[in-house]
Design a protein around this motif. Sequence first.
Motif, short mmCIF file in Angstrom:
data_model
loop_
_atom_site.label_atom_id
_atom_site.label_comp_id
_atom_site.label_asym_id
_atom_site.label_seq_id
_atom_site.Cartn_x
_atom_site.Cartn_y
_atom_site.Cartn_z
N TRP A 181 0.83 -1.22 0.00
CA TRP A 181 0.00 0.00 0.00
C TRP A 181 0.86 1.27 0.00
O TRP A 181 0.39 2.34 0.40
CB TRP A 181 -0.96 0.04 1.19
CG TRP A 181 -1.97 -1.09 1.23
CD1 TRP A 181 -1.76 -2.33 1.74
CD2 TRP A 181 -3.32 -1.09 0.76
NE1 TRP A 181 -2.87 -3.12 1.63
CE2 TRP A 181 -3.87 -2.38 1.02
CE3 TRP A 181 -4.14 -0.14 0.14
CZ2 TRP A 181 -5.18 -2.71 0.70
CZ3 TRP A 181 -5.45 -0.48 -0.17
CH2 TRP A 181 -5.95 -1.75 0.10
N ARG A 182 2.12 1.16 -0.44
CA ARG A 182 3.00 2.33 -0.56
C ARG A 182 4.04 2.03 -1.63
O ARG A 182 4.28 0.87 -1.97
CB ARG A 182 3.65 2.65 0.79
CG ARG A 182 4.73 1.68 1.22
CD ARG A 182 4.94 1.70 2.72
NE ARG A 182 3.83 0.98 3.35
CZ ARG A 182 3.56 1.00 4.67
NH1 ARG A 182 4.31 1.70 5.49
NH2 ARG A 182 2.55 0.30 5.15
N GLU A 183 4.70 3.12 -2.10
CA GLU A 183 5.64 2.95 -3.23
C GLU A 183 7.07 2.70 -2.76
O GLU A 183 7.76 1.84 -3.30
CB GLU A 183 5.59 4.18 -4.12
CG GLU A 183 4.23 4.33 -4.80
CD GLU A 183 4.10 5.59 -5.63
OE1 GLU A 183 3.60 5.51 -6.77
OE2 GLU A 183 4.50 6.69 -5.14
N VAL A 184 7.51 3.45 -1.79
CA VAL A 184 8.91 3.38 -1.34
C VAL A 184 8.94 3.43 0.18
O VAL A 184 8.13 4.14 0.81
CB VAL A 184 9.74 4.58 -1.90
CG1 VAL A 184 11.21 4.48 -1.45
CG2 VAL A 184 9.64 4.65 -3.41
N PHE A 185 9.86 2.68 0.78
CA PHE A 185 9.98 2.74 2.24
C PHE A 185 11.39 2.33 2.66
O PHE A 185 12.11 1.67 1.90
CB PHE A 185 8.94 1.83 2.92
CG PHE A 185 9.08 0.38 2.55
CD1 PHE A 185 9.83 -0.49 3.33
CD2 PHE A 185 8.48 -0.12 1.40
CE1 PHE A 185 9.97 -1.83 2.98
CE2 PHE A 185 8.62 -1.47 1.04
CZ PHE A 185 9.36 -2.32 1.84
#
Lengths: 341, 341
Positions: B98-102
């Motif tokens: 549920w996110r692009e980059v972490f």
Amino acid sequence: MVTSREIRLKSRPVGEPVHDNFELATVEVAALDDGEIQVRNLWMSVDPYMRGRMTDRKSYVPPFELGKALQGGAIGEVTASNDPDFKPGDIVSTMFGWREVFNVSPKALAAGGMGAVTKIDTHGLPPQAFLGVAGMPGLTAYVGLLRIAALKDGDVVFVSAAAGAVGQVVCQIAKLKGHTVIGSAGGPEKVAFLKSIGVDHVIDYKATPDVVAELEKVAPKGIDVYFENVGGVHLEAALNSARPFARFALCGMISQYNETGKLTGPPNIIQAVGKSLRLEGFIVSNHYDLAPQFLKDMAGWIGADQIKWNETVEDGVERAPDAFIKLFKGENLGKMLVRLG
Amino acid sequence: MVTSREIRLKSRPVGEPVHDNFELATVEVAALDDGEIQVRNLWMSVDPYMRGRMTDRKSYVPPFELGKALQGGAIGEVTASNDPDFKPGDIVSTMFGWREVFNVSPKALAAGGMGAVTKIDTHGLPPQAFLGVAGMPGLTAYVGLLRIAALKDGDVVFVSAAAGAVGQVVCQIAKLKGHTVIGSAGGPEKVAFLKSIGVDHVIDYKATPDVVAELEKVAPKGIDVYFENVGGVHLEAALNSARPFARFALCGMISQYNETGKLTGPPNIIQAVGKSLRLEGFIVSNHYDLAPQFLKDMAGWIGADQIKWNETVEDGVERAPDAFIKLFKGENLGKMLVRLG
């Protein structure tokens, strides 16, 4: 000429069984044939599972036939014998209940795979105990709790119909093994009996507006084992209070047996997924391999005064339909029996 | 400065999830700290079980927090690394969907007991297969069929949501092991897919007025295993058609997840008693001990062309709520994925 009175199925019950579903008949018992024994029943059993056999549908046992004597567990005394393995005075367990006297060939019966004629050494117990704590209901409790639910240290155990023939044994086996036990039963007499045998928390479901909430209250940390005899809201309560990996031994669902409308399932069955619950039905006749160990354990427990039991007795074969009908009204405390001898 | 778009839970769904339950946000990703790696997600998963975490109630995993990015399975590529065990270009599996980059510290995460960062050797498979047949849904099928239902020779297997991410693998494992398989799915496209992978009988439940009767018709001798993904009438049908000693692996009940009124249980649950059925719920994360054997078996099956799969793909993190909502409308064929890379 020996005569025998017997109870026949006159019509199939719709909903709760009523007297008109049964009829009393008197038959002549023939002279003994080769290999046969004659048995005079002392006691017969009525059990909730018999309701299923009164309906004409496919099940694990064929339905009872209309116009014929019913069948069920009985304890009798051999009065004559043409089989060298049996002699007059022997006490035997058979499936020829609902009648006073009958002839049977033990060897032919065993060959046919039907419920065998078993000679009983009563070890000083009253013979009717072999229809109760030391018989099928006792074995059912033992199998369900120890094999199906796989009782293990620390389990909190919930039992419905806890003051019934099976439930009273479940409660006491769990107690003697050191468990916390919660029992549900209906009415002050049953509640008092369950307290007297050491049940930790008793739910009087007839006096409780919300069994689900009541179980949450008396088992705030949840339950690990549920011994199911009732169905309906009791199953819902057990699912609601189950801890992860709880095991349910599904022995019976008496609340459903006489239902004529649409049955209702537990609305919270989905909790079986998230809590990794195991619900397992069983029929005691598939677990007779445990009978010798059960009899040994039960004799020890009774000898050590760790198992007590209640009986509710009706007298005479003509009262057997009453005894059976009362089962579904919850009028029995402990094992419901009919005395024939 | 690297930025990342992410989907947050804005409000808890009541009934079916809707777009307004979600919000898109853009965050700045900090510089890498000691021990951290930076991951750019290529693919993320949406799964029915996430619906449960959107509700604020006690369950086997804590609920998602409002105003925070959701979580879930994702496959990404390491773009920078301060951990000697990871290097840029590595493909990793995490629970940071549920996110692009972490950024994440694999060692700190492992110490905290949270879902680990796992480096993946793709063995030539597309990376998103590790969110499907070779990932959690595939392992779920394997565990449910082989451990929970204890599949054995000759079993007839019934699978609901048979064209879903888990169901399609259940059907094919059962088929390659030589079983008769009955699958239920909704609509002609799913039916055609299931026939193409060799499912013996397909029930289009959307075109069938009576699933209970239909299962009786296509499985006249009954079923031995039921892989439960749906609940409701599918569970009722399975109970009705179960043979004695049938085993039900309860994986999910998607028909119940969005129900806001009173849920309904299977009205024929009593059949579990007479037929000695075993119904067992499970959560795949309790069975990771089977993962190595699963990966080995699955690699062999895919290599031998014995497992095929379908995917339904949405593009861009902003489409993730759509993908999730479509799950409950049955609009996915096979694994529902969101492509982020």
